[in-house]
Structures are given as C-alpha cells and as structure tokens.
Design a protein around this motif. Structure first.
Motif, PDB file in Angstrom:
ATOM      1  N   VAL A 191     -11.534 -56.742  83.382  1.00 41.61           N
ATOM      2  CA  VAL A 191     -11.186 -55.837  84.612  1.00 41.61           C
ATOM      3  C   VAL A 191     -10.604 -54.416  84.341  1.00 41.61           C
ATOM      4  O   VAL A 191     -10.365 -54.165  83.275  1.00 41.61           O
ATOM      5  CB  VAL A 191      -9.703 -56.526  85.295  1.00 41.61           C
ATOM      6  CG1 VAL A 191      -8.805 -55.696  86.185  1.00 41.61           C
ATOM      7  CG2 VAL A 191      -9.888 -57.992  85.690  1.00 41.61           C
ATOM      8  N   VAL A 192     -11.209 -53.668  85.320  1.00 39.16           N
ATOM      9  CA  VAL A 192     -10.888 -52.304  85.195  1.00 39.16           C
ATOM     10  C   VAL A 192     -10.296 -51.725  86.266  1.00 39.16           C
ATOM     11  O   VAL A 192     -10.728 -51.909  87.521  1.00 39.16           O
ATOM     12  CB  VAL A 192     -12.341 -51.257  85.181  1.00 39.16           C
ATOM     13  CG1 VAL A 192     -11.921 -49.845  85.066  1.00 39.16           C
ATOM     14  CG2 VAL A 192     -13.065 -51.797  83.904  1.00 39.16           C
ATOM     15  N   GLN A 193      -8.895 -51.186  85.982  1.00 39.28           N
ATOM     16  CA  GLN A 193      -8.315 -50.842  87.145  1.00 39.28           C
ATOM     17  C   GLN A 193      -8.388 -49.582  87.507  1.00 39.28           C
ATOM     18  O   GLN A 193      -8.364 -48.585  86.704  1.00 39.28           O
ATOM     19  CB  GLN A 193      -6.523 -50.983  86.766  1.00 39.28           C
ATOM     20  CG  GLN A 193      -6.107 -52.445  86.472  1.00 39.28           C
ATOM     21  CD  GLN A 193      -5.958 -53.108  88.013  1.00 39.28           C
ATOM     22  OE1 GLN A 193      -5.992 -54.271  87.865  1.00 39.28           O
ATOM     23  NE2 GLN A 193      -5.516 -52.533  88.856  1.00 39.28           N
ATOM     24  N   LEU A 194      -8.331 -49.566  88.836  1.00 42.69           N
ATOM     25  CA  LEU A 194      -8.633 -47.873  89.511  1.00 42.69           C
ATOM     26  C   LEU A 194      -7.372 -47.292  89.336  1.00 42.69           C
ATOM     27  O   LEU A 194      -6.221 -47.906  89.371  1.00 42.69           O
ATOM     28  CB  LEU A 194      -9.114 -48.018  90.673  1.00 42.69           C
ATOM     29  CG  LEU A 194     -10.588 -48.442  90.872  1.00 42.69           C
ATOM     30  CD1 LEU A 194     -11.113 -48.683  92.405  1.00 42.69           C
ATOM     31  CD2 LEU A 194     -11.765 -47.289  90.172  1.00 42.69           C
TER      32      LEU A 194
ATOM     33  N   LEU B  54     -13.190 -44.429  95.556  1.00 42.42           N
ATOM     34  CA  LEU B  54     -14.048 -45.120  94.555  1.00 42.42           C
ATOM     35  C   LEU B  54     -14.092 -46.405  94.643  1.00 42.42           C
ATOM     36  O   LEU B  54     -14.942 -47.055  93.660  1.00 42.42           O
ATOM     37  CB  LEU B  54     -13.132 -44.805  93.190  1.00 42.42           C
ATOM     38  CG  LEU B  54     -12.948 -43.527  92.539  1.00 42.42           C
ATOM     39  CD1 LEU B  54     -11.938 -43.457  91.530  1.00 42.42           C
ATOM     40  CD2 LEU B  54     -14.320 -42.983  92.255  1.00 42.42           C
ATOM     41  N   ASN B  55     -13.745 -47.082  95.843  1.00 41.45           N
ATOM     42  CA  ASN B  55     -14.128 -48.509  96.148  1.00 41.45           C
ATOM     43  C   ASN B  55     -15.072 -48.704  97.131  1.00 41.45           C
ATOM     44  O   ASN B  55     -15.048 -48.434  98.211  1.00 41.45           O
ATOM     45  CB  ASN B  55     -12.658 -49.253  96.581  1.00 41.45           C
ATOM     46  CG  ASN B  55     -12.583 -50.579  96.970  1.00 41.45           C
ATOM     47  OD1 ASN B  55     -13.807 -51.056  96.710  1.00 41.45           O
ATOM     48  ND2 ASN B  55     -11.421 -50.955  97.064  1.00 41.45           N
ATOM     49  N   PRO B  56     -16.214 -49.437  96.714  1.00 38.62           N
ATOM     50  CA  PRO B  56     -17.498 -49.731  97.497  1.00 38.62           C
ATOM     51  C   PRO B  56     -17.153 -50.474  98.519  1.00 38.62           C
ATOM     52  O   PRO B  56     -17.696 -50.486  99.689  1.00 38.62           O
ATOM     53  CB  PRO B  56     -18.185 -50.538  96.645  1.00 38.62           C
ATOM     54  CG  PRO B  56     -18.163 -50.102  95.313  1.00 38.62           C
ATOM     55  CD  PRO B  56     -16.616 -49.806  95.369  1.00 38.62           C
TER      56      PRO B  56
ATOM     57  N   LEU C  53     -22.160 -48.295  97.561  1.00 37.95           N
ATOM     58  CA  LEU C  53     -21.668 -47.774  96.054  1.00 37.95           C
ATOM     59  C   LEU C  53     -21.955 -46.236  96.125  1.00 37.95           C
ATOM     60  O   LEU C  53     -21.266 -45.468  95.219  1.00 37.95           O
ATOM     61  CB  LEU C  53     -22.608 -48.611  95.217  1.00 37.95           C
ATOM     62  CG  LEU C  53     -22.482 -48.100  93.797  1.00 37.95           C
ATOM     63  CD1 LEU C  53     -21.132 -48.485  93.102  1.00 37.95           C
ATOM     64  CD2 LEU C  53     -23.756 -49.007  92.763  1.00 37.95           C
ATOM     65  N   THR C  54     -23.287 -45.648  96.680  1.00 38.22           N
ATOM     66  CA  THR C  54     -23.665 -44.429  96.602  1.00 38.22           C
ATOM     67  C   THR C  54     -22.410 -43.696  97.341  1.00 38.22           C
ATOM     68  O   THR C  54     -22.220 -42.480  96.685  1.00 38.22           O
ATOM     69  CB  THR C  54     -24.890 -44.305  97.487  1.00 38.22           C
ATOM     70  OG1 THR C  54     -26.018 -45.091  96.956  1.00 38.22           O
ATOM     71  CG2 THR C  54     -25.246 -42.699  97.576  1.00 38.22           C
ATOM     72  N   GLY C  55     -21.825 -44.190  98.374  1.00 37.37           N
ATOM     73  CA  GLY C  55     -20.614 -43.257  98.893  1.00 37.37           C
ATOM     74  C   GLY C  55     -19.534 -42.982  98.110  1.00 37.37           C
ATOM     75  O   GLY C  55     -18.799 -42.351  98.343  1.00 37.37           O
ATOM     76  N   THR C  56     -19.476 -43.971  96.881  1.00 35.81           N
ATOM     77  CA  THR C  56     -18.384 -43.694  96.091  1.00 35.81           C
ATOM     78  C   THR C  56     -18.705 -42.478  94.804  1.00 35.81           C
ATOM     79  O   THR C  56     -17.829 -41.986  94.213  1.00 35.81           O
ATOM     80  CB  THR C  56     -17.710 -44.858  95.321  1.00 35.81           C
ATOM     81  OG1 THR C  56     -19.153 -45.227  94.339  1.00 35.81           O
ATOM     82  CG2 THR C  56     -17.536 -46.123  95.933  1.00 35.81           C
TER      83      THR C  56
END
Length: 169
Positions: free
Chosen positions: A93-96, A103-105, A151-154
């Motif tokens: 897990v990587v926490q934002l 940053l969330n797709p 994903l690109t949008g992030t």
C-alpha cells in the motif's frame, strides 16, 4: 415538470479500482452497493471488509501481487485493513497525501460517469439507476483506452517497479 418520489433513506456506493499491469490492457474492477438506511443499524457506505474483499477479488483476477495507491479514506486506514495487510505479502500500500483527487485514476472514472450516462437523467426508480450505473461502468470497463486516459489524467505513468512501495501503517 418531472415528479419524483423523494426517499432520502436510499443510498448507493460504488468502490472501484483501476488496475494496470505492464504489457496488458488496463482493467476496471468495481462493486456497486445499494444501502437501505435503517436507524442505528450499521454503516451507510462500504466498510473496510468490503474494500478488503474488492482487493482480494482484484488479486485473484489479476493473478499477481498488488500495489494499491490509496487516498486517505478512513476505511482504507482502518485497523482491520492494516492487520489484513500485515498478514498478506502480496499487497503493498502506498498512501496518497491528503485530498489528492488529481492523483487518483478512479476520480476519472467518476467524472466519465457524471458527464456520460448519469448526466441529465431523472431516474424513475432504484432499478433504473442501477441499470444505468452498471451499463456506464461496463462501457468504461470494456474500453481500455478510457481507463488508460484516467491514468494519463493524473500525470502519473506506469513503471515496472514502484518507486516508493511501503506497507500500510
């Protein structure tokens, strides 16, 4: 004029994961759930165990270890979820940081739904809403280019190795 029967005790929640695996088409794994509010009886949204079950399903479908990049939703950080993560080494897990919707797709998925099938619709009943939700999510699910666009949008990119993997603390 559109007449609508108001029943504020009904609620829908949707949990979704945009899944990216190098060399494969991206996938959208989701679970909608209808909640019927009853006073004093449980949550009106997904519990940590619901998210755990979604992650297990994704692990089974993808057949590989999972690196989860999660926001700071309280159910993602629940004690039960931390204990479960400690028991299973296939899950990292990587926490934002706080409030990082850019940053969330999955936020892109919600945007596609709001601007597409859910836009300008007066739903006649729960079944109409459920059909429209499932149809919209299925449309996105079958279009890998849309999931890639989320994903690109992030501004993030897919790489072979996560740059800073860590366990859920």
């Amino acid at each position: 004029m559109v007449r609508v029967r108001g029943r504020s005790w009904r609620r829908w929640s949707i949990a979704a994961m945009c899944c990216y695996k190098p060399g494969e088409s991206p996938r959208l794994i989701y679970r909608p759930r209808r909640h019927r509010k009853h006073r004093g009886k449980g949550r009106n949204s997904f519990t940590w165990s619901d998210y755990r079950d979604l992650v297990v399903l994704a692990h089974i479908q993808l057949g590989a270890p999972i690196v989860l990049i999660w926001d700071n939703l309280n159910t993602h950080r629940a004690a039960g979820m931390r204990e479960y993560a400690a028991e299973h080494d296939w899950r990292t897990v990587v926490q934002l940081p706080s409030c990082p919707p850019d940053l969330n797709p999955v936020e892109g998925v919600w945007s596609l739904l709001r601007r597409g099938p859910l836009a300008n619709v007066a739903f006649t009943d729960d079944e109409h809403l459920e059909r429209t939700l499932r149809r919209g999510l299925r449309h996105i699910q079958l279009r890998p280019d849309l999931i890639d666009g989320c994903l690109t949008g992030t501004g993030l990119t897919l790489s072979q190795q996560p740059t800073t993997p860590r366990r859920d603390q």
